[in-house]
Enzyme design. Structure first.
Site, PDB file in Angstrom:
ATOM      1  N   ASN A 137       0.642  -1.441   0.036  1.00 36.94           N
ATOM      2  CA  ASN A 137       0.000  -0.086   0.059  1.00 36.94           C
ATOM      3  C   ASN A 137       0.857   1.338   0.074  1.00 36.94           C
ATOM      4  OD1 ASN A 137       0.691  -0.555   2.508  1.00 36.94           O
ATOM      5  ND2 ASN A 137      -0.958   0.096   3.335  1.00 36.94           N
ATOM      6  N   GLU A 232       5.831  -4.212  11.842  1.00 38.22           N
ATOM      7  CA  GLU A 232       4.642  -3.060  11.682  1.00 38.22           C
ATOM      8  C   GLU A 232       3.672  -3.909  11.231  1.00 38.22           C
ATOM      9  OE1 GLU A 232       4.881  -0.242  12.970  1.00 38.22           O
ATOM     10  OE2 GLU A 232       7.052   0.368  13.439  1.00 38.22           O
ATOM     11  N   CYS A 266      -2.885   1.081   7.300  1.00 35.98           N
ATOM     12  CA  CYS A 266      -2.753   0.396   8.588  1.00 35.98           C
ATOM     13  C   CYS A 266      -3.393   1.108   9.708  1.00 35.98           C
ATOM     14  CB  CYS A 266      -1.262  -0.006   8.940  1.00 35.98           C
ATOM     15  SG  CYS A 266      -0.131   1.376   9.118  1.00 35.98           S
TER      16      CYS A 266
HETATM   17  N1  LIG Z   1       1.930  -1.268  10.509  1.00 31.51           N
HETATM   18  C1  LIG Z   1       2.342  -0.626   9.529  1.00 31.51           C
HETATM   19  O1  LIG Z   1       3.106   0.106   9.120  1.00 31.51           O
HETATM   20  C2  LIG Z   1       1.509  -1.033   8.075  1.00 31.51           C
HETATM   21  C3  LIG Z   1       1.723  -0.401   7.063  1.00 31.51           C
HETATM   22  C4  LIG Z   1       1.101  -0.862   5.814  1.00 31.51           C
HETATM   23  C5  LIG Z   1       0.234  -2.255   5.753  1.00 31.51           C
HETATM   24  N2  LIG Z   1       0.280  -2.679   7.105  1.00 31.51           N
HETATM   25  C6  LIG Z   1      -0.405  -3.849   7.141  1.00 31.51           C
HETATM   26  O2  LIG Z   1      -0.196  -4.690   6.162  1.00 31.51           O
HETATM   27  C7  LIG Z   1      -1.353  -5.505   5.413  1.00 31.51           C
HETATM   28  C8  LIG Z   1      -1.670  -5.215   4.007  1.00 31.51           C
HETATM   29  O3  LIG Z   1      -0.443  -5.390   3.285  1.00 31.51           O
HETATM   30  P1  LIG Z   1      -0.192  -6.769   2.525  1.00 31.51           P
HETATM   31  O4  LIG Z   1      -1.689  -7.067   2.029  1.00 31.51           O
HETATM   32  O5  LIG Z   1       0.724  -6.115   1.340  1.00 31.51           O
HETATM   33  O6  LIG Z   1       0.182  -7.402   3.554  1.00 31.51           O
HETATM   34  P2  LIG Z   1       1.038  -9.149   3.543  1.00 31.51           P
HETATM   35  O7  LIG Z   1       1.183  -9.508   4.867  1.00 31.51           O
HETATM   36  O8  LIG Z   1      -0.151  -9.808   2.558  1.00 31.51           O
HETATM   37  O9  LIG Z   1       2.207  -8.860   2.617  1.00 31.51           O
HETATM   38  C9  LIG Z   1       3.353  -8.074   3.073  1.00 31.51           C
HETATM   39  C10 LIG Z   1       4.580  -8.614   2.671  1.00 31.51           C
HETATM   40  O10 LIG Z   1       4.983  -9.744   2.978  1.00 31.51           O
HETATM   41  C11 LIG Z   1       5.038 -10.768   2.113  1.00 31.51           C
HETATM   42  N3  LIG Z   1       4.648 -12.077   2.548  1.00 31.51           N
HETATM   43  C12 LIG Z   1       3.492 -12.549   2.608  1.00 31.51           C
HETATM   44  N4  LIG Z   1       3.517 -13.486   3.175  1.00 31.51           N
HETATM   45  C13 LIG Z   1       4.605 -13.957   3.615  1.00 31.51           C
HETATM   46  C14 LIG Z   1       5.288 -14.801   4.471  1.00 31.51           C
HETATM   47  N5  LIG Z   1       4.724 -16.198   4.510  1.00 31.51           N
HETATM   48  N6  LIG Z   1       6.642 -15.092   4.725  1.00 31.51           N
HETATM   49  C15 LIG Z   1       7.237 -13.919   4.183  1.00 31.51           C
HETATM   50  N7  LIG Z   1       6.968 -12.779   3.655  1.00 31.51           N
HETATM   51  C16 LIG Z   1       5.542 -12.882   3.226  1.00 31.51           C
HETATM   52  C17 LIG Z   1       4.261  -9.929   0.995  1.00 31.51           C
HETATM   53  O11 LIG Z   1       4.993 -10.585  -0.272  1.00 31.51           O
HETATM   54  C18 LIG Z   1       4.896  -8.563   0.998  1.00 31.51           C
HETATM   55  O12 LIG Z   1       5.955  -8.185   0.415  1.00 31.51           O
HETATM   56  C19 LIG Z   1      -2.560  -4.967   6.531  1.00 31.51           C
HETATM   57  O13 LIG Z   1      -2.753  -5.830   7.663  1.00 31.51           O
HETATM   58  C20 LIG Z   1      -1.893  -3.592   7.084  1.00 31.51           C
HETATM   59  O14 LIG Z   1      -2.648  -2.983   8.099  1.00 31.51           O
HETATM   60  C21 LIG Z   1       0.913  -2.335   8.202  1.00 31.51           C
HETATM   61  O1  LIG Z   2      -0.389   1.892   6.110  1.00 29.94           O
HETATM   62  C1  LIG Z   2       0.165   2.593   6.770  1.00 29.94           C
HETATM   63  C2  LIG Z   2       1.385   3.276   6.503  1.00 29.94           C
HETATM   64  S1  LIG Z   2       1.390   5.069   6.956  1.00 29.94           S
HETATM   65  O2  LIG Z   2       0.574   5.790   6.062  1.00 29.94           O
HETATM   66  O3  LIG Z   2       0.695   5.320   8.400  1.00 29.94           O
HETATM   67  O4  LIG Z   2       2.797   5.332   7.045  1.00 29.94           O
END
Ligand SMILES: NC(=O)c1ccc[n+]([C@@H]2O[C@H](COP(=O)([O-])OP(=O)(O)OC[C@H]3O[C@@H](n4cnc5c(N)ncnc54)[C@H](O)[C@@H]3O)[C@@H](O)[C@H]2O)c1
Ligand SMILES: O=CCS(=O)(=O)O
Length: 455
Positions: A137, A232, A266
Site C-alpha cells: 500500500n 509493523e 494500517c
Molecule cells: N503497521 C504498518 O506500518 C503497516 C503499513 C502498511 C500495511 N500494514 C499492514 O499490511 C497489510 C496489508 O499489506 P499486504 O497485503 O501487502 O500484507 P501481506 O502481509 O500480505 O504482505 C506483506 C509483505 O509480506 C510478504 N509476505 C507474504 N506472506 C509472507 C510469508 N509467509 N513470509 C514472508 N513474507 C511474506 C508479501 O509478499 C509482502 O511483501 C495490512 O494488514 C496492513 O495493516 C501495516
Molecule cells: O499503512 C500505513 C502506513 S502509514 O501511512 O501510516 O505510514
C-alpha cells in the site's frame, strides 16, 4: 507460464509478468551482501549521510515517475501517490540527518564498588544484514523507512517488496545506487514464499524488518529463530469524537484518514466512536462531505477514491458490508461497487461482533458507533487484538491525558485522527499491531546493537 502477473487494479491491464527468485538466488545475493559489510564498515557516517541526502533529492526529482508507477500498480490515486513520495523525501532526509547523530554514552565504573577507575564507552553497531519486507500500500515510503535507517546504521540490506510493486521498487533501488549505495550493500529480490521463508531463516540474515499482515508475521516469526524482529502490522484504529470536539475538523480527518488510499492504510480510521450527544450532527456533516468525493479513475487528479488492490480484497470488504447490513446495520451512504471500486460507505448500528469492526477491514467503509461514557468508550476501543494508533477530538486536556493512559495503542493524536504520522516520530503498536518501533531514529536503533568498550 510466469509466476506472477502485475495487473492494473483499475483497468485490468497486464503491466508485467515475471518469475519469482529461488533459494539459489537468495544464497547468491546474501553472499554478496556479506561482502558488502566491509564496505559499510569502511564508510564513515558522514558519507552514508551524504548518500541518503542524494537519495532524498533523487526521490524529489523522480516524484512524478514514481507516483505514476505506484498508481498503475496499486490503484492508489495519483494525488495520494504524489503525497507518498513527498513523505519518502522526508524519510530519506531524516535518515541522512540521523546517520550523523548516532551516538552512544560514556559510563564511569565508580558508580558502584569496588573502585575500578574504568571508563565505559557504549556505541551503536550495525546488526549485519537486514531483510526488509514491505507491503503493497505504500511501496516507496515504507521501503525508505526500512532501507534508510538500516543503511544509516551501517547494515547491508536485502529488500523484498510486494510482488505487485516490482517496478516502483526497481526504480527506488536504481535511485539508491545512483545516490551512491553499493550493489554489495543493497540488493532487491522477489522470491516465492518458500524462498522468502528460506531467506528469513538464513544464517546470513541478522534482522527481519517486516511490514504487513498478521498471517505473514506469524509465518516469519515461526522461521526467524534468534534474530531481531521489527514488525509493523495491522490496525483497527479508532477515531473518537467527544461532545466538545470540533465536528468539522473530525469529519475532515475521518474522510482523509479512512477514504483516502481507498481505506487501505494500517492507521486508517477503521472504527468511528462518536459521543451520543453529537452523533446525529456528526453523521449529517460526514454524509454531506462524503457525497462530494470523486470516485473513479485513480490517474485523474480530482479522484479521491480509487480501486482496491484486487478483486479478492474488494470481495472481502463488500461481503463484510453486506453481512453487517444483514445483521441490522443502517447504510447512511455508499454500499455500491463497480469492478474493484467500492464507494465510500458509512454505516451505523453495526453489531460490535461483526467482522467489519472486529477484524481489520482494509477498505473505504466507516462504521459509526455511539457511546455515552468514557468507561464505555475505553472498553469498546480496547476490545481488539490490535493496538496501533488512536485519535480523539476534544478540548478537554485532562480527558486526553486519561485516554492516553488507558487506551492500548502506540500513539494517541489529540484533535487529529489515528492516521497522524510524522516520519521522524516513533511509529508502531502494541498487541497484534507489531513489535518494535519505526520512525527513523527508532528504526536505526532497532537495526543496531549496543557494543561496550572498557578502558
Ligand atoms: N503497521 C504498518 O506500518 C503497516 C503499513 C502498511 C500495511 N500494514 C499492514 O499490511 C497489510 C496489508 O499489506 P499486504 O497485503 O501487502 O500484507 P501481506 O502481509 O500480505 O504482505 C506483506 C509483505 O509480506 C510478504 N509476505 C507474504 N506472506 C509472507 C510469508 N509467509 N513470509 C514472508 N513474507 C511474506 C508479501 O509478499 C509482502 O511483501 C495490512 O494488514 C496492513 O495493516 C501495516
Ligand atoms: O499503512 C500505513 C502506513 S502509514 O501511512 O501510516 O505510514
Amino acid at each position: 507460464m510466469a509466476d506472477f502477473k502485475i495487473v492494473n487494479p483499475y483497468n485490468g491491464e497486464l503491466i508485467e509478468e515475471y518469475n519469482f527468485a529461488n533459494r539459489q538466488q537468495v544464497d547468491a545475493v546474501l553472499e554478496l551482501l556479506v561482502k558488502g559489510r566491509e564496505i559499510q564498515r569502511a564508510t564513515p557516517a558522514f558519507e552514508r549521510s551524504n548518500i541518503l541526502l542524494r537519495l532524498a533529492q533523487l526521490l524529489q526529482d523522480r516524484k512524478e515517475d514514481l507516483a505514476r508507477l505506484i498508481t498503475e500498480e496499486t490503484g492508489k490515486t495519483i494525488s495520494d501517490s504524489r503525497v507518498e513520495i513527498e513523505r519518502a523525501y522526508n524519510t530519506a532526509l531524516a535518515s541522512a540527518m540521523e546517520a550523523r547523530a548516532i551516538c552512544g554514552e560514556a559510563l564511569d565504573s565508580d558508580a558502584f564498588p569496588p573502585q575500578r577507575d574504568k571508563i565505559g564507552v557504549v556505541l551503536w553497531k550495525p546488526l549485519g544484514t537486514a531483510l526488509c519486507i514491505t507491503p503493497f500500500n505504500f511501496p516507496i515510503n515504507i521501503a525508505v523507512h526500512k532501507i534508510g535507517p538500516a543503511y544509516a546504521a551501517g547494515n547491508t540490506i536485502l529488500f523484498k517488496p510486494g510482488p505487485q510493486n516490482r517496478r516502483s521498487a526497481e526504480l527506488l533501488v536504481e535511485l539508491c545506487y545512483a545516490a551512491g549505495m553499493a550493489r554489495s550493500v543493497l540488493q532487491m529480490l522477489i522470491p516465492d514464499i518458500d524462498a522468502t521463508s528460506y531467506a528469513v531463516a538464513h544464517p546470513q540474515v541478522q534482522a527481519i524488518n517486516f511490514t504487513g499482515g498478521t498471517a505473514a508475521a506469524n509465518a516469519i516469526a515461526a522461521r526467524a529463530g534468534y534474530k531481531k524482529l521489527l514488525f509493523e502490522l495491522g490496525g483497527n484504529d479508532p477515531l473518537i469524537v467527544m461532545p466538545d470536539g470540533d465536528l468539522d475538523a473530525a469529519v475532515n480527518a475521518a474522510i482523509n484518514q479512512r477514504f483516502a488510499t481507498a481505506g487501505q492504510r494500517c492507521t486508517a480510521a477503521k472504527r468511528l466512536f462518536v459521543h451520543r450527544d453529537v452523533f446525529g450532527a456528526f453523521a449529517e456533516k460526514l454524509v454531506a462531505a462524503t457525497q462530494k468525493l470523486k470516485v473513479g479513475d485513480p490517474m485523474d487528479d480530482e479522484t479521491f477514491v480509487g480501486p482496491l488492490i484486487h478483486s479478492a480484497a474488494a470481495d472481502e470488504v463488500e461481503q463484510r458490508i453486506h453481512a453487517a447490513v444483514a445483521g441490522g446495520a443502517r447504510v447512511l451512504f455508499g454500499n455500491r461497487r463497480e469492478g474493484n471500486i467500492l464507494w465510500p460507505t458509512i454505516l451505523a448500528d453495526v453489531a460490535d461482533d461483526a467482522d467489519l469492526v472486529a477484524e481489520e477491514t482494509f477498505g473505504p467503509v466507516m462504521p459509526l458507533r455511539s457511546f455515552a461514557s468514557v468507561e464505555e468508550l475505553v472498553t469498546l476501543v480496547n476490545n481488539s487484538p490490535f493496538g496501533l494508533q488512536a485519535g480523539v477530538f476534544t478540548q478537554n486536556l485532562a480527558l486526553a491525558k486519561q485516554l492516553f493512559n488507558r487506551l492500548d495503542v502506540g500513539l494517541l493524536a489529540v484533535n487529529d485522527g489515528p492516521g497522524f504520522r510524522a516520519e521522524h516520530f516513533p511509529f508502531g503498536g502494541v498487541k497484534e499491531s507489531g513489535v518494535g518501533r519505526e520512525g527513523v531514529r527508532y528504526a536505526i536503533r532497532e537495526m543496531s546493537y549496543q557494543k561496550a568498550l572498557v578502558i
